[in-house]
Design an enzyme around this catalytic site. Structure first.
Site, PDB file in Angstrom:
ATOM      1  N   LEU A   1       1.810  -6.868  36.944  1.00 30.15           N
ATOM      2  CA  LEU A   1       1.431  -6.179  35.799  1.00 30.15           C
ATOM      3  C   LEU A   1      -0.140  -6.498  35.306  1.00 30.15           C
ATOM      4  O   LEU A   1      -0.435  -7.610  35.331  1.00 30.15           O
ATOM      5  CB  LEU A   1       2.329  -6.602  34.664  1.00 30.15           C
ATOM      6  CG  LEU A   1       3.662  -5.875  34.293  1.00 30.15           C
ATOM      7  CD1 LEU A   1       4.338  -6.331  33.163  1.00 30.15           C
ATOM      8  CD2 LEU A   1       3.401  -4.429  34.298  1.00 30.15           C
ATOM      9  N   ASP A   2      -0.847  -5.715  35.161  1.00 33.12           N
ATOM     10  CA  ASP A   2      -2.227  -5.676  34.832  1.00 33.12           C
ATOM     11  C   ASP A   2      -2.303  -6.449  33.525  1.00 33.12           C
ATOM     12  O   ASP A   2      -1.293  -6.669  32.735  1.00 33.12           O
ATOM     13  CB  ASP A   2      -2.652  -4.560  34.401  1.00 33.12           C
ATOM     14  CG  ASP A   2      -3.081  -3.743  35.828  1.00 33.12           C
ATOM     15  OD1 ASP A   2      -2.882  -4.421  36.843  1.00 33.12           O
ATOM     16  OD2 ASP A   2      -3.413  -2.207  35.753  1.00 33.12           O
ATOM     17  N   PRO A   3      -3.118  -7.292  33.308  1.00 28.42           N
ATOM     18  CA  PRO A   3      -3.586  -8.125  32.128  1.00 28.42           C
ATOM     19  C   PRO A   3      -3.306  -7.195  30.613  1.00 28.42           C
ATOM     20  O   PRO A   3      -2.772  -7.702  29.862  1.00 28.42           O
ATOM     21  CB  PRO A   3      -4.866  -8.696  32.235  1.00 28.42           C
ATOM     22  CG  PRO A   3      -5.041  -8.771  33.841  1.00 28.42           C
ATOM     23  CD  PRO A   3      -4.455  -7.647  33.863  1.00 28.42           C
ATOM     24  N   LEU A   4      -3.735  -5.990  30.909  1.00 31.85           N
ATOM     25  CA  LEU A   4      -3.391  -5.137  29.834  1.00 31.85           C
ATOM     26  C   LEU A   4      -2.118  -4.765  29.497  1.00 31.85           C
ATOM     27  O   LEU A   4      -1.641  -4.574  28.269  1.00 31.85           O
ATOM     28  CB  LEU A   4      -4.204  -3.640  30.077  1.00 31.85           C
ATOM     29  CG  LEU A   4      -3.845  -2.430  29.165  1.00 31.85           C
ATOM     30  CD1 LEU A   4      -4.736  -2.740  27.843  1.00 31.85           C
ATOM     31  CD2 LEU A   4      -4.474  -0.986  29.636  1.00 31.85           C
ATOM     32  N   ALA A   5      -1.098  -4.744  30.324  1.00 36.99           N
ATOM     33  CA  ALA A   5       0.097  -4.392  30.431  1.00 36.99           C
ATOM     34  C   ALA A   5       0.860  -5.380  29.809  1.00 36.99           C
ATOM     35  O   ALA A   5       0.570  -6.521  29.717  1.00 36.99           O
ATOM     36  CB  ALA A   5       0.490  -3.814  31.648  1.00 36.99           C
TER      37      ALA A   5
END
Length: 345
Positions: free
Chosen positions: A42-46
């Site tokens: 999971l991306d840091p944004l997610a």
């Protein structure tokens, strides 16, 4: 310790950092050194469901990578960024805003088997280098189309035009084409601004919309958002991304990092773990005898067992022995587990 901890990953934390946090929690709980891995980046944004495999469950992490996933995501219309999310620099703007009816009409074009170009800012290897490393160097990155499947795609909730302040890039309709630089990324609290009632009046233009997508492995939600916006005659980027299901795991079984740390301090982290078999809920069990279990642990092929062709979880009592494949009259080990019953100790 062998099983799963399902994290509700917070905004701003990378998947590797989440694994490190679980390792620390295990050490703090007195569990000692354990193999730990995650079942899908999971991306840091997610935010949302991040399965963390522990011990022998790490042998199933690959199955999580291959599993279907469900996401909620918000598209802000009016600006496209180089990363296709709110953390990037704006590279294109548009004053065009769609109506709810236009969004509804275009979604079937992105349902079923589709081809999509992954984001340049992704971990895909190009000539031995990560695409995001090349993109950060300013090099032109050509992303080849890949085939994915969108099993379901529907509107969760739209936002009215007056709610554009909830996303710093969505207000760029007030600027001339190509003007302005992106302001700082909003805090998670701003991302979760209150949503208006649904449905919207006919013909009203919207700055943002939140969708839910059920997708196959390899699907990039940022690319999906980009392509939906382009199909609507505008540009867009992702401002919120939340994974609500990964394989068999949902938010209902997910825990926060704070709860994990508290359990570690109380030496109760084992109570938060799901069993190894939780990652195999869709696999039928195949009971085997102690002698057959021993053969499977040695990687040998079993014969004379009648089972429909497909995958099975071979079990000796309640102990998982191996993930196996039935092929005619043979039972072949796909992945063995180093778990022993008390009688075997």
């Amino acid at each position: 310790m062998h099983g799963w901890i399902i994290l509700d990953k917070p905004h701003g934390l990378g998947s590797t950092q989440a694994v490190a946090a679980v390792k620390r929690a295990l050490r703090d709980s007195g569990a000692g050194k354990c193999k730990v891995g995650h079942g899908g980046t999971l991306d840091p944004l997610a935010t949302g469901v991040l399965p963390i495999a522990i011990g022998e469950a790490t042998k199933l992490a690959g199955r999580m990578l291959d599993s279907d996933k469900i996401y909620d995501f918000t598209i802000a219309f009016g600006a496209q960024t180089d990363t296709l999310d709110l953390e990037g620099a704006v590279i294109a703007t548009s004053a065009v805003r769609p109506t709810l009816a236009q969004v509804e009409a275009v979604l079937p074009r992105f349902t079923g088997p589709i081809d999509q170009a992954p984001p340049a800012y992704s971990a895909i290897l190009i000539d031995g280098q990560r695409a995001y490393d090349l993109a950060r160097k300013g090099e032109e990155v050509e992303m080849k189309l890949r085939s994915v499947v969108v099993h379901g795609l529907h509107i969760s909730s739209p936002r009215r035009g007056e709610d554009s302040a909830a996303c710093p890039h969505s207000g760029l309709a007030q600027l001339g084409e190509g003007e302005g630089a992106p302001p700082p990324s909003p805090t998670p609290a701003r991302q979760q601004a209150a949503k208006p009632s649904y449905p919207l009046p006919d013909g009203e233009r919207i700055n943002e919309i939140t969708l839910r997508a059920h997708v196959s492995k390899g699907t990039y939600i940022r690319s999906l958002a980009r392509d939906i916006a382009l199909a609507l005659g505008t540009v867009g980027h992702v401002t919120m991304l939340r994974r609500i299901k990964a394989g068999p795991f949902t938010l209902e079984s997910a825990i926060s990092l704070d709860k994990l740390r508290h359990a570690a301090n109380e030496r109760g982290i084992g109570g938060l773990m799901l069993p190894l078999t939780a990652g195999l809920d869709d696999i039928p069990a195949l009971p085997v005898s102690p002698d057959q279990a021993l053969m499977l642990r040695q990687g040998k092929v079993l014969t004379g067992i009648t089972a429909t062709t497909g995958l099975y979880l071979a079990t000796q009592g309640d102990i998982p022995v191996a993930l196996v494949r039935s092929d005619d009259q043979e039972i072949i080990v796909v992945r063995g587990f180093n778990l022993m019953s008390r009688e075997d100790d």
